[in-house]
Design an enzyme around this catalytic site. Structure first.
Site, PDB file in Angstrom:
ATOM      1  N   HIS A  94     -23.564 -14.276  17.020  1.00  0.00           N
ATOM      2  CA  HIS A  94     -22.712 -14.733  18.126  1.00  0.00           C
ATOM      3  C   HIS A  94     -22.883 -16.240  18.295  1.00  0.00           C
ATOM      4  CE1 HIS A  94     -20.460 -14.051  21.896  1.00  0.00           C
ATOM      5  NE2 HIS A  94     -21.244 -14.977  22.435  1.00  0.00           N
TER       6      HIS A  94
ATOM      7  N   MET B 291     -18.938 -24.335  23.643  1.00  0.00           N
ATOM      8  CA  MET B 291     -18.695 -24.808  25.018  1.00  0.00           C
ATOM      9  C   MET B 291     -18.264 -26.272  24.981  1.00  0.00           C
ATOM     10  SD  MET B 291     -22.005 -23.236  26.941  1.00  0.00           S
ATOM     11  CE  MET B 291     -22.580 -21.568  26.640  1.00  0.00           C
TER      12      MET B 291
ATOM     13  N   GLY C 123     -27.508 -19.718  28.919  1.00  0.00           N
ATOM     14  CA  GLY C 123     -28.294 -18.533  28.604  1.00  0.00           C
ATOM     15  C   GLY C 123     -29.319 -18.305  29.703  1.00  0.00           C
TER      16      GLY C 123
ATOM     17  N   MET D 234     -17.822 -10.720  30.285  1.00  0.00           N
ATOM     18  CA  MET D 234     -18.945 -11.600  30.640  1.00  0.00           C
ATOM     19  C   MET D 234     -19.718 -10.937  31.781  1.00  0.00           C
ATOM     20  SD  MET D 234     -19.041 -14.081  28.557  1.00  0.00           S
ATOM     21  CE  MET D 234     -20.509 -14.770  29.340  1.00  0.00           C
TER      22      MET D 234
ATOM     23  N   HIS E  79     -17.316 -17.267  20.151  1.00  0.00           N
ATOM     24  CA  HIS E  79     -16.911 -17.154  21.554  1.00  0.00           C
ATOM     25  C   HIS E  79     -16.506 -18.541  22.056  1.00  0.00           C
ATOM     26  CE1 HIS E  79     -18.490 -16.074  25.879  1.00  0.00           C
ATOM     27  NE2 HIS E  79     -17.190 -16.277  25.867  1.00  0.00           N
TER      28      HIS E  79
ATOM     29  N   MET F 212     -15.540 -20.938  24.675  1.00  0.00           N
ATOM     30  CA  MET F 212     -15.504 -21.230  26.115  1.00  0.00           C
ATOM     31  C   MET F 212     -14.975 -22.650  26.251  1.00  0.00           C
ATOM     32  SD  MET F 212     -19.121 -19.448  27.022  1.00  0.00           S
ATOM     33  CE  MET F 212     -19.602 -19.476  25.310  1.00  0.00           C
TER      34      MET F 212
ATOM     35  N   SER G 291     -27.187 -14.135  20.120  1.00  0.00           N
ATOM     36  CA  SER G 291     -26.566 -15.435  20.369  1.00  0.00           C
ATOM     37  C   SER G 291     -27.566 -16.544  20.040  1.00  0.00           C
ATOM     38  CB  SER G 291     -26.152 -15.539  21.839  1.00  0.00           C
ATOM     39  OG  SER G 291     -25.883 -16.901  22.144  1.00  0.00           O
TER      40      SER G 291
ATOM     41  N   ASP H 221     -21.704 -19.513  20.469  1.00  0.00           N
ATOM     42  CA  ASP H 221     -21.116 -19.920  21.742  1.00  0.00           C
ATOM     43  C   ASP H 221     -20.620 -21.357  21.671  1.00  0.00           C
ATOM     44  OD1 ASP H 221     -21.485 -17.647  23.575  1.00  0.00           O
ATOM     45  OD2 ASP H 221     -23.614 -17.944  23.126  1.00  0.00           O
TER      46      ASP H 221
ATOM     47  N   ASP I  95     -21.779  -9.687  27.382  1.00  0.00           N
ATOM     48  CA  ASP I  95     -22.473 -10.953  27.089  1.00  0.00           C
ATOM     49  C   ASP I  95     -23.073 -11.543  28.363  1.00  0.00           C
ATOM     50  OD1 ASP I  95     -23.243 -13.428  26.146  1.00  0.00           O
ATOM     51  OD2 ASP I  95     -21.229 -14.072  25.547  1.00  0.00           O
ATOM     52  N   GLY I  96     -24.400 -11.680  28.350  1.00  0.00           N
ATOM     53  CA  GLY I  96     -25.068 -12.384  29.434  1.00  0.00           C
ATOM     54  C   GLY I  96     -26.100 -11.543  30.166  1.00  0.00           C
ATOM     55  N   GLY I  97     -27.336 -11.981  30.097  1.00  0.00           N
ATOM     56  CA  GLY I  97     -28.391 -11.330  30.884  1.00  0.00           C
ATOM     57  C   GLY I  97     -28.825  -9.978  30.369  1.00  0.00           C
TER      58      GLY I  97
END
Ligand code: DX5
Ligand code: ZN
Length: 225
Positions: A41, A45, A152, A145, A74, A76, A16, A43, A183-185
């Site tokens: 990826h 937003m 991030g 998610m 993605h 959002m 990402s 993002d 996705d995430g962490g």
């Protein structure tokens, strides 16, 4: 736990660029290419659906000129239907919308497919995976998610991996074709667990772009190490 099937399974890495240097996003795309990342990826937003703002279709079309790698977009954003065609025209390959963003998700997913793009659906950590049962047969990707979307560098919420396990078993049982993306962490410490739960595509932002050697980090994650 990883088993033999996990080791044989091809894992895709979708770095990402949210975590990259915004003044040099073309360079971020080159890093992904050199590190043999699989997808880029992106993002999107809007400051409404999530408490942060990134960029729009113009950035996607600009970066399109720098790589042939698939663009995993993605969204959002609220009212994704107003932007689907713009992101399709900008050169997206996969367009993922949020289940929580509209009542008429079925219609919007069909629209994405009519435009010749792969259609993805995403759910935030508080949304149960069972709400997707009616649309699983018509989608190309489910994005679970593993953090609350918007930023991030957050910590993976372990409970969300139960949803990945659920999707893995229903996919096998019904012979569905969708990719299971997370996705995430995600980082080199937890990627084995995530892959073990059944994830096939790992979105990774800060663990790649804040690493001393981002290209090497992509390879490490790919091997589930
Ligand atoms: C978060 C975004 C993610 C983000 C992941 O809302 O959807 O794609 O870039 O970043 P890390 O890997 O740092 O959690
Ligand atoms: Zn994302």
């Amino acid at each position: 736990m990883m088993n033999v099937m996990d080791i044989l399974r091809k894992i895709l890495i979708a770095p990402s660029i949210l975590a990259a240097d915004y003044a040099h996003l073309a360079e971020a795309v080159r890093i992904i290419e050199r590190g043999k990342g699989d997808w880029v990826h992106l993002d999107i937003m809007d400051g409404k659906f999530v408490p942060n703002i990134t960029f729009g279709p113009k950035m996607v079309s600009t970066l399109r000129g720098y790589t042939k790698l698939p663009f995993d977009v993605h969204l959002m954003i609220t009212k994704p239907e107003n932007f689907i065609h713009k992101f399709a025209e900008a050169g997206s390959d996969i367009i993922t919308i949020h289940y929580e963003s509209s009542v008429h998700i079925h219609r919007h997913l069909n629209k994405i497919r009519e435009l010749g793009k792969k259609a993805g659906i995403s759910i935030v950590p508080s949304t149960p995976v069972t709400v997707l049962s009616e649309i699983l047969p018509i989608i190309d990707l489910v994005l679970i998610m593993t953090v609350n979307p918007g930023f991030g560098g957050q910590t993976l919420i372990e409970q969300t991996l139960n949803k990945v396990e659920f999707l893995t078993s229903i996919k096998q049982e019904k012979n569905y074709a969708f990719f299971i993306e997370v996705d995430g962490g995600i980082n080199r410490e937890n990627c084995k667990r995530v892959i073990g739960a059944g994830a096939e595509v790992l979105v990774v932002g800060s663990a790649i772009f804040e690493a001393a050697n981002p290209e090497e980090e992509i390879q490490l994650l790919k091997g589930g190490e």
